[in-house]
Write an enzyme that holds these catalytic residues in place. Sequence first.
Site, mmCIF file in Angstrom:
data_model
loop_
_atom_site.group_PDB
_atom_site.id
_atom_site.type_symbol
_atom_site.label_atom_id
_atom_site.label_comp_id
_atom_site.label_asym_id
_atom_site.label_seq_id
_atom_site.Cartn_x
_atom_site.Cartn_y
_atom_site.Cartn_z
ATOM 1 C CD GLU A 52 -3.052 -0.618 0.044
ATOM 2 O OE1 GLU A 52 -3.092 -0.354 -1.179
ATOM 3 O OE2 GLU A 52 -3.585 -1.624 0.526
ATOM 4 C CG ASP A 79 0.573 2.885 -6.526
ATOM 5 O OD1 ASP A 79 0.764 3.709 -5.603
ATOM 6 O OD2 ASP A 79 -0.521 2.793 -7.140
ATOM 7 C CB SER A 85 -23.371 6.730 -15.099
ATOM 8 O OG SER A 85 -23.462 6.052 -13.869
ATOM 9 N N GLY A 108 -12.884 1.717 -1.320
ATOM 10 C CA GLY A 108 -11.464 1.384 -1.486
ATOM 11 C C GLY A 108 -11.280 0.182 -2.403
ATOM 12 C CG LEU A 109 -13.516 -2.820 -2.588
ATOM 13 C CD1 LEU A 109 -14.814 -3.611 -2.464
ATOM 14 C CD2 LEU A 109 -12.320 -3.729 -2.280
ATOM 15 C CB SER A 110 -10.122 0.343 -7.556
ATOM 16 O OG SER A 110 -9.249 1.317 -8.005
ATOM 17 C CB SER A 111 -15.923 2.277 -7.988
ATOM 18 O OG SER A 111 -15.605 3.452 -7.274
ATOM 19 C CG ASP A 113 -6.130 1.540 -7.655
ATOM 20 O OD1 ASP A 113 -5.458 0.762 -6.956
ATOM 21 O OD2 ASP A 113 -6.556 2.624 -7.237
#
Length: 392
Positions: A37, A40, A71, A134-137, A182
Amino acid sequence: MTPPSAAAEARRHFAERFDAQPVGTWSAPGRANLIGEHTDYNDGFVLPFAIQHRTHVALGTRDDGVIRVASTFADDAVEVPLADLDAVFPDRREEIAEWARYPLGVAWALVPAAGPAARGLDLAFASNVPVGAGLSSSAAIEGAAASAIADTWGLDLDRVALARAGRRAENEAVGAPTGIMDQMASMLGRADAAIFLDCRSLEAQVVDLGFRAAGLELVVIDTGVSHSHATGGYGERRAACERGAAILAVPALRDVSVDDLARAETLMDDVTFRRVRHVVTENQRVRDTVRILAEQGPRAIGDLLLASHASMRDDFEISVPELDTAVDAAREAGALGARMTGGGFGGAAIALVPHDGVQRVTDAVTAAFEASGFAVPTIFTVTPSDGAARDA
Ligand code: GLA
């Protein structure tokens, strides 16, 4: 939990908004980061995997050089002539609704590669990636847009180039100073595997996780505490890392090893040192995790996950009480390891849990949140899944 497919929803939404049928649908997943974490953007190592939650896009072409995006999350479609994107990004980004900056930013990043092949497009998105967890939508919408647009414009770009386009959108069109983890995870993900990525060379290695064979589940605990990387803490942490690298006279913290830390401590203030120590030890933990996965299997990585969390809580200071509670309660209820995942300041924790212990961990975390007066968390399992693809 298998989320309902958003593909049909994207098609339906396309027909409703644009009064036409799409020529195809594409999709890209969100991601969880197993470990690595805030490494990167320090040219370091990460070990993320794509999850089963995906963002789908239905696409149609137009002859007038305009791009329109819609959307299911937004009331209105946003439309911009392709020729105007350069004037809008990055300086006038505020004129565009925030969600639309992601797909329009990807189009903007891909226009130079397309030249005259950049024709007008209609894009309708639908997603089952939890937003703000925090799941990178964001990488999912970028990955879906990049795949769909590159295929339609006939661009000869590989997945790394598409990940770069997504990152450019995020950095310049949205204004979040993030790294490339991500987007790479969303483009390169593989079922049952993680991606061991060297963020300097962008060399990626598929690493078998073997969770299923080992009887393990990866549980996500979404705290519901929302975060944004376009503001505040994320950028400050990044600046502290750059400061530390400058003091140590290296191009990036990737070039500092655990053995260098004693000397580093004498050269900088305590806060900068602890930021540096997190990144340097986290890079080592990623490499150790890859080695231990190969040598001993996934049941043996729990302590590395816990050490990663402690480092983010104490040295990098990006955890919040809800995440610490999730990690502690999961551990006490039998998780082999747990840690916050993603940029921090909210979002989700992950816990590695034996199959028959998932309910116990879920109940224990829920009870601990209640006892602390926190909002009820959303808890579900994720499966390492394939990356971006054309679906139809
Ligand atoms: C966010 C960013 C990534 C990475 C993580 C922290 O998810 O988008 O680039 O920096 O935070 O590891």
